[in-house]
Design a protein around this motif. Structure first.
Motif, PDB file in Angstrom:
ATOM      1  N   GLY A  20       0.801  -1.186  -0.028  1.00 24.15           N
ATOM      2  CA  GLY A  20      -0.062   0.119  -0.056  1.00 24.15           C
ATOM      3  C   GLY A  20       0.919   1.340  -0.109  1.00 24.15           C
ATOM      4  N   PRO A  21       0.182   2.450   0.253  1.00 17.68           N
ATOM      5  CA  PRO A  21       0.935   3.873   0.059  1.00 17.68           C
ATOM      6  C   PRO A  21       1.801   4.055   1.475  1.00 17.68           C
ATOM      7  CG  PRO A  21      -1.404   3.964   0.451  1.00 17.68           C
ATOM      8  CD  PRO A  21      -1.285   2.773   0.325  1.00 17.68           C
ATOM      9  N   HIS A  22       2.478   5.013   1.018  1.00 20.05           N
ATOM     10  CA  HIS A  22       3.386   5.439   2.354  1.00 20.05           C
ATOM     11  C   HIS A  22       2.665   6.611   2.837  1.00 20.05           C
ATOM     12  CE1 HIS A  22       6.486   7.677   4.470  1.00 20.05           C
ATOM     13  NE2 HIS A  22       6.821   6.369   4.761  1.00 20.05           N
ATOM     14  N   PRO A  23       2.351   6.741   4.151  1.00 21.87           N
ATOM     15  CA  PRO A  23       1.586   7.620   4.817  1.00 21.87           C
ATOM     16  C   PRO A  23       1.953   9.211   4.486  1.00 21.87           C
ATOM     17  CG  PRO A  23       2.820   6.687   6.454  1.00 21.87           C
ATOM     18  CD  PRO A  23       2.951   5.915   5.215  1.00 21.87           C
ATOM     19  N   PHE A  59      -1.473  -5.039   5.919  1.00 22.65           N
ATOM     20  CA  PHE A  59      -0.169  -4.959   5.743  1.00 22.65           C
ATOM     21  C   PHE A  59       0.504  -3.651   5.506  1.00 22.65           C
ATOM     22  CE2 PHE A  59      -1.358  -9.108   3.275  1.00 22.65           C
ATOM     23  CZ  PHE A  59      -0.981  -9.927   4.378  1.00 22.65           C
ATOM     24  N   ALA A  60      -0.324  -2.617   5.834  1.00 19.21           N
ATOM     25  CA  ALA A  60      -0.146  -0.988   5.631  1.00 19.21           C
ATOM     26  C   ALA A  60       1.194  -0.795   6.062  1.00 19.21           C
ATOM     27  CB  ALA A  60      -1.133  -0.101   6.090  1.00 19.21           C
ATOM     28  N   PHE A  61       2.240   0.189   5.779  1.00 24.31           N
ATOM     29  CA  PHE A  61       3.262   0.532   6.002  1.00 24.31           C
ATOM     30  C   PHE A  61       3.234   1.130   7.589  1.00 24.31           C
ATOM     31  CE2 PHE A  61       6.330   4.136   6.964  1.00 24.31           C
ATOM     32  CZ  PHE A  61       7.550   3.318   6.815  1.00 24.31           C
ATOM     33  N   GLU A  62       2.119   1.873   7.898  1.00 28.79           N
ATOM     34  CA  GLU A  62       1.872   2.355   9.340  1.00 28.79           C
ATOM     35  C   GLU A  62       2.457   1.509  10.342  1.00 28.79           C
ATOM     36  OE1 GLU A  62      -0.862   4.805   6.674  1.00 28.79           O
ATOM     37  OE2 GLU A  62       0.006   2.614   6.856  1.00 28.79           O
ATOM     38  N   ARG A  63       2.059   0.107  10.392  1.00 24.53           N
ATOM     39  CA  ARG A  63       2.613  -1.091  11.378  1.00 24.53           C
ATOM     40  C   ARG A  63       4.181  -0.823  11.648  1.00 24.53           C
ATOM     41  NH1 ARG A  63       2.862  -4.770   7.281  1.00 24.53           N
ATOM     42  NH2 ARG A  63       4.265  -6.500   7.567  1.00 24.53           N
ATOM     43  N   ILE A  64       4.896  -0.558  10.367  1.00 22.59           N
ATOM     44  CA  ILE A  64       6.250  -0.498  10.392  1.00 22.59           C
ATOM     45  C   ILE A  64       6.807   0.688  11.154  1.00 22.59           C
ATOM     46  CG2 ILE A  64       8.457  -0.513   9.066  1.00 22.59           C
ATOM     47  CD1 ILE A  64       6.494  -3.050   8.582  1.00 22.59           C
ATOM     48  N   ALA A  65       6.121   1.899  11.016  1.00 20.38           N
ATOM     49  CA  ALA A  65       6.732   3.127  11.540  1.00 20.38           C
ATOM     50  C   ALA A  65       6.130   2.978  13.146  1.00 20.38           C
ATOM     51  CB  ALA A  65       5.819   4.108  10.922  1.00 20.38           C
ATOM     52  N   GLU A  66       5.217   2.190  13.618  1.00 24.93           N
ATOM     53  CA  GLU A  66       4.840   2.094  14.858  1.00 24.93           C
ATOM     54  C   GLU A  66       5.521   0.968  15.663  1.00 24.93           C
ATOM     55  OE1 GLU A  66       0.726   1.790  14.432  1.00 24.93           O
ATOM     56  OE2 GLU A  66       0.276   3.870  13.438  1.00 24.93           O
ATOM     57  N   ASN A  67       6.131  -0.071  14.919  1.00 24.64           N
ATOM     58  CA  ASN A  67       6.866  -1.232  15.290  1.00 24.64           C
ATOM     59  C   ASN A  67       5.565  -1.982  15.897  1.00 24.64           C
ATOM     60  OD1 ASN A  67       9.087  -2.593  15.612  1.00 24.64           O
ATOM     61  ND2 ASN A  67       9.056  -2.206  17.966  1.00 24.64           N
ATOM     62  N   ARG A  68       4.343  -2.152  15.017  1.00 26.89           N
ATOM     63  CA  ARG A  68       3.508  -2.869  15.460  1.00 26.89           C
ATOM     64  C   ARG A  68       3.367  -4.253  14.518  1.00 26.89           C
ATOM     65  NH1 ARG A  68      -1.266  -2.009  12.899  1.00 26.89           N
ATOM     66  NH2 ARG A  68      -0.669   0.222  12.559  1.00 26.89           N
ATOM     67  N   LEU A  69       3.674  -5.446  15.239  1.00 29.89           N
ATOM     68  CA  LEU A  69       3.741  -6.782  14.386  1.00 29.89           C
ATOM     69  C   LEU A  69       2.660  -7.309  13.779  1.00 29.89           C
ATOM     70  CD1 LEU A  69       6.592  -6.295  16.077  1.00 29.89           C
ATOM     71  CD2 LEU A  69       6.601  -8.946  16.214  1.00 29.89           C
ATOM     72  N   LEU A  70       2.555  -7.648  12.785  1.00 26.33           N
ATOM     73  CA  LEU A  70       1.448  -8.529  12.116  1.00 26.33           C
ATOM     74  C   LEU A  70       2.286 -10.062  12.021  1.00 26.33           C
ATOM     75  CD1 LEU A  70      -1.528  -9.031  11.106  1.00 26.33           C
ATOM     76  CD2 LEU A  70      -0.542  -8.402   8.840  1.00 26.33           C
ATOM     77  N   LEU A  71       2.622 -10.833  12.952  1.00 29.02           N
ATOM     78  CA  LEU A  71       3.717 -11.774  12.976  1.00 29.02           C
ATOM     79  C   LEU A  71       3.297 -12.970  12.253  1.00 29.02           C
ATOM     80  CD1 LEU A  71       6.316 -12.651  13.818  1.00 29.02           C
ATOM     81  CD2 LEU A  71       5.507 -13.496  15.763  1.00 29.02           C
ATOM     82  N   GLU A  72       3.647 -13.393  11.181  1.00 36.61           N
ATOM     83  CA  GLU A  72       3.421 -14.651  10.601  1.00 36.61           C
ATOM     84  C   GLU A  72       4.205 -15.859  11.252  1.00 36.61           C
ATOM     85  OE1 GLU A  72       1.667 -17.307   9.366  1.00 36.61           O
ATOM     86  OE2 GLU A  72       0.768 -15.534   8.397  1.00 36.61           O
ATOM     87  N   LYS A  73       3.764 -16.677  11.641  1.00 36.13           N
ATOM     88  CA  LYS A  73       4.528 -17.706  12.432  1.00 36.13           C
ATOM     89  C   LYS A  73       4.838 -18.925  11.456  1.00 36.13           C
ATOM     90  CE  LYS A  73       2.211 -16.907  16.889  1.00 36.13           C
ATOM     91  NZ  LYS A  73       1.340 -17.528  17.939  1.00 36.13           N
ATOM     92  N   ALA A  74       3.959 -18.982  10.324  1.00 33.85           N
ATOM     93  CA  ALA A  74       4.175 -20.254   9.457  1.00 33.85           C
ATOM     94  C   ALA A  74       5.244 -19.643   8.443  1.00 33.85           C
ATOM     95  CB  ALA A  74       2.941 -20.733   9.155  1.00 33.85           C
ATOM     96  N   ILE A  75       6.226 -19.441   8.691  1.00 38.99           N
ATOM     97  CA  ILE A  75       7.324 -18.929   7.587  1.00 38.99           C
ATOM     98  C   ILE A  75       8.272 -20.282   7.258  1.00 38.99           C
ATOM     99  CG2 ILE A  75       9.327 -17.833   7.037  1.00 38.99           C
ATOM    100  CD1 ILE A  75       6.752 -16.351   6.572  1.00 38.99           C
ATOM    101  N   ILE A  76       8.543 -20.846   6.059  1.00 35.34           N
ATOM    102  CA  ILE A  76       9.116 -21.909   5.846  1.00 35.34           C
ATOM    103  C   ILE A  76      10.705 -21.695   5.283  1.00 35.34           C
ATOM    104  CG2 ILE A  76       9.523 -24.026   4.475  1.00 35.34           C
ATOM    105  CD1 ILE A  76       6.534 -24.047   4.085  1.00 35.34           C
TER     106      ILE A  76
END
Length: 406
Positions: A343-346, A389-406
């Motif tokens: 998505g877009p940068h804020p 998936f928005a960038f805002e979570r990056i700036a806020e260090n707010r995790l959308l943690l995906e545990k199922a990574i191979i």
């Protein structure tokens, strides 16, 4: 002309959308965008490596699964399966387009601790709520379906045979590019080296190419794979995406299995699956760090020291095997939470991300490409809501943690 069939310079001085990166995501976004009736503009796709020798797209294992811990990833893969099954229809019924077969040999996550088993059960509940056919199996159920496993130490596993397996991602990629070009998408062999922002720092006004030209842009899409941070920095933006090396080995077995091997994720971190008459396996290195963008050197010791011992322990029938092919590729790894940035940068509002997929980018490309096209045209998502998936979570260090990574 530059590489065969590729122009080196743009035809125009200005484009409505400039996409930096012409591998799977540049191709998907531009194909979806060029097919939208509400979009009439010009699209430029800039690709520095037209042979795709260093693209993650070229080194993918080309598999799809529903087994994720985050519901949004499950929904994305469910659409991905729909897209694969109905590829010709999505391509407008074009008689030239071949059908894409999804070889559903399934995925099997194996748990060796009570905590891991509980995590799999929690993930299964998320997946089932989204309509996926995942089931948590006991050791006895696994043994009945796949008697070739050595299940010592295993407490259970998540299994799904519906819309989980291999598909021909390379053909989808080729048709994204081919039809996009026929619709007027312009691909060039060049490299973005700088971006000029407006005085307020809120929009990218132009993109400078390595060859010296400058093109004005309405919107910019960062589709640069493992190099995403370099493109973001041109707009003064930092993102936590780096190249991480992953190793793949193809082996032949002296005693082949009597049925398909599901993509098995062993607690050791090694994964393996059927691959035609052969078998495919791989893993991350124990020292999993960022690597140079051009580092694709193989570490053959990882086969002897980690992969083969794990494979032969889990499937004793694989005691006698022979490696017939191997390669190294790069994940565009999001170090924050192993999920995409979309998505877009804020602040720089016309700079858009399709980055950081951490190994599941190919299977997510139909849904993410569609969503990005919607955002570019309408300023919002109209099918699947990708705002988690928005960038805002990056700036806020707010995790959308995906545990199922191979």
């Amino acid at each position: 002309m530059s590489a065969k069939g590729w122009a080196a310079t743009p035809k125009h001085a200005a484009y409505d959308v400039v996409i930096v990166g012409g591998a799977m995501y540049g191709a998907s976004v531009s194909w979806w965008l060029s097919g939208m009736p509400d979009f009439k503009g010009r699209i430029l796709v800039i690709e520095r490596d037209p042979a795709y020798n260093f693209a993650s797209t070229s080194h993918t294992n080309s598999s799809i699964r529903q087994q994720y811990s985050q519901a949004i990833n499950v929904e994305i893969s469910r659409f991905g399966a729909e897209f694969i099954h109905n590829f010709k229809q999505f391509m407008g019924g074009d008689e030239r387009v071949p059908p894409i077969v999804l070889q559903s040999f399934g995925y099997l996550y194996l748990a060796d601790t009570p905590a891991f088993a509980e995590a799999l059960k929690a993930a299964q509940a998320v997946q089932a709520a989204c309509g996926a056919a995942t089931r948590f199996w006991s050791v006895d159920e696994i043994a009945e379906a796949y008697p070739f496993y050595n299940l010592d130490g295993i407490l259970g596993g998540n299994h799904n045979l519906v819309n989980e397996g291999y598909f021909d991602g390379a053909t989808i990629f080729d048709w994204f590019k081919r039809v996009g070009r026929e619709r007027g998408v312009e691909y060039i062999h060049n490299e973005a080296v700088a971006m000029t922002l407006n005085a307020a720092g809120t929009r990218v006004e132009s993109v400078t190419l390595k060859s010296g030209e400058t093109v004005a842009c309405g919107q910019v899409v960062n589709a640069s794979g493992p190099r995403a941070v370099l493109t973001a920095r041109m707009a003064g933006i930092e993102i936590p995406v780096e190249p991480r090396k992953r190793f793949t080995f193809i082996f032949d077995a002296e005693k082949p299995l009597d049925r398909a091997l599901p993509l098995t994720i062993d607690p050791s971190g090694v994964h393996m699956r059927s691959d035609g008459r052969y078998y495919m396996c791989g893993c991350p290195p124990d020292d999993d760090h960022a690597v140079d963008y051009t580092d694709f050197d193989m570490d053959h010791s990882i086969w002897e020291e980690k992969i083969w011992p794990a494979v032969a322990t889990r499937v004793p029938q694989f005691e006698a095997v022979k490696v017939v092919n191997s390669w190294a590729g790069h994940y565009a790894y999001n170090t924050l939470d192993q999920n995409a940035i979309v998505g877009p940068h804020p602040v720089v509002t016309n700079f858009h991300f399709v980055n950081g997929f951490s190994g599941h980018g190919l299977q997510q490309s139909p849904a993410i490409g569609r969503g990005m096209a919607e955002m570019l045209v309408f300023g919002e998502y109209r099918t699947l809501d990708l705002t988690p998936f928005a960038f805002e979570r990056i700036a806020e260090n707010r995790l959308l943690l995906e545990k199922a990574i191979i």
